[in-house]
Every structure is written in C-alpha cells, then in structure tokens.
Motif scaffolding. Structure first.
Motif, mmCIF file in Angstrom:
data_model
loop_
_atom_site.group_PDB
_atom_site.id
_atom_site.type_symbol
_atom_site.label_atom_id
_atom_site.label_comp_id
_atom_site.label_asym_id
_atom_site.label_seq_id
_atom_site.Cartn_x
_atom_site.Cartn_y
_atom_site.Cartn_z
ATOM 1 N N LYS A 197 0.844 -1.193 0.000
ATOM 2 C CA LYS A 197 0.000 0.000 0.000
ATOM 3 C C LYS A 197 0.883 1.248 0.000
ATOM 4 O O LYS A 197 1.530 1.565 0.996
ATOM 5 C CB LYS A 197 -0.906 0.005 1.240
ATOM 6 N N ASN A 198 0.930 1.903 -1.161
ATOM 7 C CA ASN A 198 1.667 3.159 -1.308
ATOM 8 C C ASN A 198 3.098 3.055 -0.772
ATOM 9 O O ASN A 198 3.583 3.929 -0.042
ATOM 10 C CB ASN A 198 0.922 4.290 -0.608
ATOM 11 N N VAL A 199 3.780 1.971 -1.158
ATOM 12 C CA VAL A 199 5.113 1.687 -0.621
ATOM 13 C C VAL A 199 6.176 2.550 -1.306
ATOM 14 O O VAL A 199 6.294 2.583 -2.531
ATOM 15 C CB VAL A 199 5.446 0.194 -0.786
ATOM 16 N N THR A 200 6.947 3.235 -0.469
ATOM 17 C CA THR A 200 8.042 4.090 -0.938
ATOM 18 C C THR A 200 9.282 3.769 -0.112
ATOM 19 O O THR A 200 9.187 3.494 1.086
ATOM 20 C CB THR A 200 7.677 5.579 -0.786
ATOM 21 N N TYR A 201 10.442 3.779 -0.769
ATOM 22 C CA TYR A 201 11.696 3.567 -0.038
ATOM 23 C C TYR A 201 12.725 4.591 -0.511
ATOM 24 O O TYR A 201 13.001 4.705 -1.705
ATOM 25 C CB TYR A 201 12.250 2.162 -0.253
ATOM 26 N N ASN A 202 13.269 5.330 0.451
ATOM 27 C CA ASN A 202 14.297 6.335 0.174
ATOM 28 C C ASN A 202 15.620 5.909 0.799
ATOM 29 O O ASN A 202 15.677 5.617 2.005
ATOM 30 C CB ASN A 202 13.907 7.693 0.765
ATOM 31 N N TYR A 203 16.668 5.850 0.002
ATOM 32 C CA TYR A 203 18.012 5.663 0.544
ATOM 33 C C TYR A 203 18.540 7.010 1.033
ATOM 34 O O TYR A 203 18.236 8.056 0.441
ATOM 35 C CB TYR A 203 18.959 5.096 -0.512
ATOM 36 N N ALA A 236 18.848 11.249 -4.380
ATOM 37 C CA ALA A 236 18.116 12.369 -4.973
ATOM 38 C C ALA A 236 16.638 12.053 -5.153
ATOM 39 O O ALA A 236 15.794 12.956 -5.121
ATOM 40 C CB ALA A 236 18.742 12.736 -6.319
ATOM 41 N N LYS A 237 16.308 10.767 -5.339
ATOM 42 C CA LYS A 237 14.915 10.375 -5.534
ATOM 43 C C LYS A 237 14.691 8.991 -4.929
ATOM 44 O O LYS A 237 15.659 8.240 -4.698
ATOM 45 C CB LYS A 237 14.553 10.384 -7.016
ATOM 46 N N PRO A 238 13.445 8.619 -4.655
ATOM 47 C CA PRO A 238 13.174 7.312 -4.043
ATOM 48 C C PRO A 238 13.586 6.150 -4.945
ATOM 49 O O PRO A 238 13.456 6.230 -6.170
ATOM 50 C CB PRO A 238 11.652 7.328 -3.836
ATOM 51 N N ALA A 239 14.081 5.078 -4.338
ATOM 52 C CA ALA A 239 14.382 3.857 -5.094
ATOM 53 C C ALA A 239 13.099 3.142 -5.478
ATOM 54 O O ALA A 239 13.014 2.498 -6.529
ATOM 55 C CB ALA A 239 15.271 2.931 -4.266
ATOM 56 N N VAL A 240 12.087 3.245 -4.606
ATOM 57 C CA VAL A 240 10.749 2.711 -4.873
ATOM 58 C C VAL A 240 9.763 3.817 -4.530
ATOM 59 O O VAL A 240 9.894 4.469 -3.493
ATOM 60 C CB VAL A 240 10.467 1.442 -4.038
ATOM 61 N N SER A 241 8.778 4.023 -5.387
ATOM 62 C CA SER A 241 7.903 5.180 -5.208
ATOM 63 C C SER A 241 6.422 4.828 -5.409
ATOM 64 O O SER A 241 6.005 4.467 -6.508
ATOM 65 C CB SER A 241 8.300 6.281 -6.200
ATOM 66 N N GLY A 242 5.657 4.881 -4.305
ATOM 67 C CA GLY A 242 4.204 4.776 -4.365
ATOM 68 C C GLY A 242 3.661 3.496 -4.966
ATOM 69 O O GLY A 242 2.694 3.528 -5.729
ATOM 70 N N VAL A 243 4.245 2.358 -4.607
ATOM 71 C CA VAL A 243 3.832 1.082 -5.197
ATOM 72 C C VAL A 243 2.604 0.519 -4.489
ATOM 73 O O VAL A 243 2.583 0.390 -3.267
ATOM 74 C CB VAL A 243 4.984 0.056 -5.154
ATOM 75 N N ASP A 244 1.576 0.199 -5.278
ATOM 76 C CA ASP A 244 0.369 -0.469 -4.799
ATOM 77 C C ASP A 244 0.165 -1.727 -5.622
ATOM 78 O O ASP A 244 0.044 -1.646 -6.851
ATOM 79 C CB ASP A 244 -0.870 0.422 -4.957
ATOM 80 N N CYS A 245 0.146 -2.896 -4.977
ATOM 81 C CA CYS A 245 -0.141 -4.131 -5.707
ATOM 82 C C CYS A 245 -0.423 -5.251 -4.717
ATOM 83 O O CYS A 245 -0.164 -5.121 -3.512
ATOM 84 C CB CYS A 245 1.001 -4.518 -6.642
ATOM 85 N N THR A 246 -0.970 -6.329 -5.240
ATOM 86 C CA THR A 246 -1.285 -7.500 -4.426
ATOM 87 C C THR A 246 -0.735 -8.753 -5.104
ATOM 88 O O THR A 246 -0.850 -8.909 -6.325
ATOM 89 C CB THR A 246 -2.806 -7.645 -4.236
ATOM 90 N N PHE A 247 -0.133 -9.619 -4.320
ATOM 91 C CA PHE A 247 0.364 -10.913 -4.797
ATOM 92 C C PHE A 247 -0.452 -12.002 -4.110
ATOM 93 O O PHE A 247 -0.516 -12.044 -2.879
ATOM 94 C CB PHE A 247 1.846 -11.075 -4.476
ATOM 95 N N GLU A 248 -1.048 -12.900 -4.902
ATOM 96 C CA GLU A 248 -1.962 -13.904 -4.370
ATOM 97 C C GLU A 248 -1.377 -15.311 -4.450
ATOM 98 O O GLU A 248 -0.563 -15.624 -5.327
ATOM 99 C CB GLU A 248 -3.285 -13.862 -5.135
#
Length: 220
Positions: free
Chosen positions: A7-13, A17-29
C-alpha cells in the motif's frame, strides 16, 4: 487469498536524490506465478528486499496475510513464512545435497530423523536422484544446483517464494526446467511465487507480469 499486499510503498536511501521505490500499490496472491521485470537500477532489488522483510518501507505498508510487516517478528517471518531462491544458488559447499535441504528444517526445530525423509521427498519432487543427494554441490551441474536450492526453499513449508534471477546462470533447457517447477508449485500446490528477472522469455511464463521503471511498478 492474498499473500502480500503493498500500500503506497516508498523507499528512500539516505542522501539519494529520488526514491528507489515510489508509491507502489499491488497484491500478490497464492496460486499464481508473478514476474517483475525492469532494467538495472529500476528498484527491483529494493522492492524484493522489502517483500523479504530485509528492509521496511520509508512510507506505506507491506502486509502479509493482513498483518503489517512492521509489526511482525521479522526474523520469524523470514524463517517460517518466506523463502528466497537466488541466482547464485548459495548452497553450503561443505554440506551434502541432503544436508543442505535438512538444514533449514533443523533450524526450525525439526529433528534430523524427521528432516531427512522430508528432504528426500522434496529433492525427488524436483528431479534429484538418491545418488545425487549424497554429493556435495560442486559435483552437480548448475541446473541441478538450482533444483536443490528450490528444494531447500520449500523445506520450511513457507508458501511464499521469492526468486531473484533464478535462471540467470542457466542455459535454455535448464531455464525451462526451473520455470516449469516454479509454475507447478504455484498452480498445483498453491504457492505464491514472485520471480524477479531480466529475461522477457521467462516473464512470458508468468500469470501476471509487472514492469518496474524509476521506482514505479505497473502491470503489463
């Protein structure tokens, strides 16, 4: 039933200068084979690290069976709920094939006398013979070593499998074999299998393909 929800996953190192992961929404079933494709530096490894509970998001949530990973015992999550298959196999060179597969079960408290028959069954299910079970990993081909690595990943009973470039060191025939095993685990045995790959032909085997670019994830 969903295995992982982001849910809206973001990761900043730090200092990036910018997030490595930005605003990810998804589901794995459960019961599906997924592929995540994208160029180097797109954020795939960072995303995989968060799915594995090795890192937590800077913002947003990674939920496993409805529970936020941030609130869980991550050592236990990694030990019991998730398994990782690596490109480089990462088998213990001084343990036999059988001992490699028994090892994670014994870490979880399974007695050696109980671990061995389960390990043998798992190894047989991925095409490893009884004679090969006695060998050290260096005496196996790359394809055989990857099949042993899959059996070891299954040993704890975790139903969530993360595969990081699992066919990167293999030829076409062994790639087809490994992807066939992962597909069977998803479709016949109810595993949630997530494969990170550069190989678009590998991705074509997946039920659902996500593309990753500049830290964002989009379904293809």
């Amino acid at each position: 039933m969903s295995a992982l929800t982001l849910k809206n996953v973001t990761y900043n190192y730090k200092n990036a200068a910018k997030p490595a992961v930005s605003g990810v929404d998804c589901t794995f079933e459960a019961g599906k084979l997924y592929a995540i494709v994208g160029p180097s530096g797109s954020g795939k490894s960072t995303l995989l690290s968060m799915l594995a509970g090795l890192d937590l998001p800077t913002d947003g949530e990674v939920n496993f069976s409805g529970d936020n990973l941030a609130a869980l015992d991550l050592d236990r999550y990694r030990r019991e709920s998730i398994s990782i298959i690596f490109q480089a196999f990462h088998l213990f060179p001084l343990l036999t094939v059988m001992e490699n597969v028994c090892y994670p079960m014994e870490l979880c408290g399974v007695l050696p006398k109980d671990a061995k028959p389960r390990a043998a069954k798992l190894l047989e299910s991925v095409g490893i013979t009884k004679e090969q079970m006695k060998r050290f990993p260096s005496k196996l081909s790359g394809g055989e070593q990857q099949r042993v690595a899959i059996a070891r990943a299954l040993a704890t009973g975790a139903k969530l499998l993360l595969a990081d470039e699992p066919t990167g060191n293999l030829d076409v025939a062994n790639t087809d074999n490994i992807m066939g095993i992962l597909s069977r685990l998803a479709h016949d045995e109810g595993y949630c299998v997530i494969v990170v790959t550069h190989d678009l032909e590998v991705a074509e085997i997946a039920d659902i393909v996500f593309g990753m670019k500049d830290g964002t994830l989009q379904r293809k």
